[in-house]
Design a protein around this motif. Structure first.
Motif, PDB file in Angstrom:
ATOM      1  N   UNK A 141       0.822  -1.197   0.000  1.00 34.45           N
ATOM      2  CA  UNK A 141       0.000   0.000   0.000  1.00 34.45           C
ATOM      3  C   UNK A 141       0.863   1.256   0.000  1.00 34.45           C
ATOM      4  N   UNK A 142       0.278   2.381   0.377  1.00 36.00           N
ATOM      5  CA  UNK A 142       1.029   3.635   0.413  1.00 36.00           C
ATOM      6  C   UNK A 142       0.762   4.485  -0.815  1.00 36.00           C
ATOM      7  N   UNK A 143       0.762   5.792  -0.620  1.00 33.90           N
ATOM      8  CA  UNK A 143       0.469   6.718  -1.704  1.00 33.90           C
ATOM      9  C   UNK A 143       1.655   6.844  -2.654  1.00 33.90           C
ATOM     10  N   UNK A 144       1.355   6.898  -3.959  1.00 35.21           N
ATOM     11  CA  UNK A 144       2.357   7.103  -4.998  1.00 35.21           C
ATOM     12  C   UNK A 144       2.208   8.516  -5.555  1.00 35.21           C
ATOM     13  N   UNK A 145       3.337   9.158  -5.815  1.00 38.11           N
ATOM     14  CA  UNK A 145       3.289  10.445  -6.498  1.00 38.11           C
ATOM     15  C   UNK A 145       2.999  10.206  -7.978  1.00 38.11           C
ATOM     16  N   UNK A 146       2.784  11.268  -8.712  1.00 36.81           N
ATOM     17  CA  UNK A 146       2.497  11.132 -10.138  1.00 36.81           C
ATOM     18  C   UNK A 146       3.657  10.458 -10.862  1.00 36.81           C
ATOM     19  N   UNK A 147       4.888  10.865 -10.527  1.00 37.68           N
ATOM     20  CA  UNK A 147       6.053  10.271 -11.194  1.00 37.68           C
ATOM     21  C   UNK A 147       6.198   8.791 -10.840  1.00 37.68           C
ATOM     22  N   UNK A 148       5.893   8.415  -9.595  1.00 38.14           N
ATOM     23  CA  UNK A 148       5.961   7.015  -9.191  1.00 38.14           C
ATOM     24  C   UNK A 148       4.875   6.194  -9.893  1.00 38.14           C
ATOM     25  N   UNK A 149       3.687   6.784 -10.010  1.00 37.79           N
ATOM     26  CA  UNK A 149       2.600   6.086 -10.697  1.00 37.79           C
ATOM     27  C   UNK A 149       2.950   5.856 -12.163  1.00 37.79           C
ATOM     28  N   UNK A 150       3.612   6.837 -12.790  1.00 39.17           N
ATOM     29  CA  UNK A 150       4.023   6.666 -14.185  1.00 39.17           C
ATOM     30  C   UNK A 150       5.138   5.636 -14.302  1.00 39.17           C
ATOM     31  N   UNK A 151       6.037   5.637 -13.353  1.00 44.87           N
ATOM     32  CA  UNK A 151       7.137   4.671 -13.374  1.00 44.87           C
ATOM     33  C   UNK A 151       6.604   3.242 -13.280  1.00 44.87           C
TER      34      UNK A 151
END
Length: 374
Positions: A154-164
């Motif tokens: 779990x844990x929140x992803x930033x936009x760059x992490x979500x794209x990665x």
């Protein structure tokens, strides 16, 4: 400024995020690309799967994430042809969950039956997690096991992490996209749903904690009512809540739950004037002040009804006591003799003389003779 055909916000499965509105919008634009703005912290898995399928069947759908998006909101986008995300937005995936709550006294056999039921529920939850992980894996073009591991963490992803990871195709910085800010109301909703609170600025810098969900306070009051000797911190169903710690400490709260509809409770729903409840995996439900007032009014009406019925029972018992006393009194009174009763019936009537009595017998005999002789 981007023109969106559809805005999906709030609870997935609610008024502003439902399958019907999606199908209607797609049907109205059969040959055009449909742009959808999504801003939601999750909800019902069934609704998310339906919307994802609808996006896939239409073919030309562009989903854009803004704000905070988690759980079912991310699943609903998987059928889109193109997914973008605002640079300031956040993204969260986690394992599926369902409400588990039992308030009962059980013997060994009943407890085993309950354990068997939970084991079956776990088997079904594992299937759901595997299915959702496969959908994520297909989108991200990564092994399913990697996605299961991410869902478990779990844990929140930033936009760059979500794209990665491959959840989104593009990161944008649209002028109309507002950076998410934490509010007291949003923090309470996230804590009640056991979703970790991200380290983002508060809209009001003075608001650094969430309020206790109303149901927690209600259960505490009921516990004190039925178990006055119980300590305040014993036997109470507690819900996760944000504390006054720093944002980093708040972000470490354990998650992996989604908001899940509870089983139907028609009597309680009628008392609260609502249609169904929504709870997290710990069985926690947030009630509004209006719903609590409705419950208070319902309990007051029931108390008044019980008091009236107790009054009627008291009157009935008093009347029964009076009748029993009358019966006892009648049984104790000596009964009158038969001759006295007969004489009382003819009292006051004139008795015939001896001559009149003799003549009556003669006439009776003559009538009998004439009847036989004739």
């Amino acid at each position: 400024m981007t023109q969106y055909h559809l805005h999906l916000k709030g609870y997935v499965g609610g008024t502003d995020f439902n399958t019907e509105s999606v199908l209607a919008t797609l049907a109205a634009n059969p040959d055009a690309e449909v742009s959808v703005l999504v801003d939601s912290t999750g909800g019902q898995l069934a609704t998310a799967l339906s919307i994802s399928s609808a996006f896939h069947r239409h073919g030309k759908v562009h989903v854009h994430f803004t704000g905070m998006n988690a759980s079912a909101a991310t699943i609903s986008s998987l059928g889109a042809q193109r997914i973008s995300m605002d640079a300031s937005a956040l993204y969260l995936v986690h394992k599926c969950s369902m409400a588990v709550f039992e308030w009962a006294s059980m013997n060994a056999d009943q407890l085993q039956e309950y354990i068997d039921g939970l084991a079956e529920q776990k088997t079904q939850m594992d299937k759901l997690d595997s299915h959702v992980a496969a959908m994520y894996a297909a989108r991200c073009r990564k092994p399913q096991a990697d996605l299961l591991a991410l869902m478990k963490t779990g844990g929140w992803l930033t936009a760059s992490e979500a794209k990665e990871w491959g959840f989104v195709d593009d990161i944008t910085d649209y002028e109309e996209d507002i950076k998410p800010h934490m509010t007291e109301e949003l923090a309470t909703a996230l804590a009640t749903a056991s979703i970790p609170i991200p380290a983002i600025p508060y809209a009001d810098p003075m608001s650094q904690r969430t309020t206790e969900p109303l149901l927690s306070r209600l259960i505490s009051a009921l516990t004190a009512l039925f178990h006055p000797a119980m300590k305040a911190d014993e036997g109470v169903v507690k819900t996760p809540e944000a504390s006054a710690q720093s944002q980093e400490n708040i972000q470490t709260q354990t998650t992996n739950t989604t908001i899940t509809p509870m089983k139907q409770m028609p009597k309680l729903e009628a008392a609260l004037k609502t249609e169904g409840f929504t709870a997290n995996a710990e069985g926690s439900v947030t009630l509004t002040e209006a719903q609590l007032q409705s419950l208070e009014d319902h309990l007051t009406a029931q108390e008044t009804k019980i008091t009236a019925q107790e009054g009627q029972l008291t009157e009935r018992d008093t009347r029964i006591t009076q009748l029993e006393a009358e019966v006892t009194a009648l049984k104790g009174t000596p009964a009158a003799t038969s001759p006295a009763v007969v004489n009382a019936q003819h009292e006051g009537e004139q008795q015939p003389t001896a001559a009149e009595d003799y003549l009556a017998h003669v006439n009776s005999a003559k009538e009998l003779y004439d009847l036989v002789g004739g």
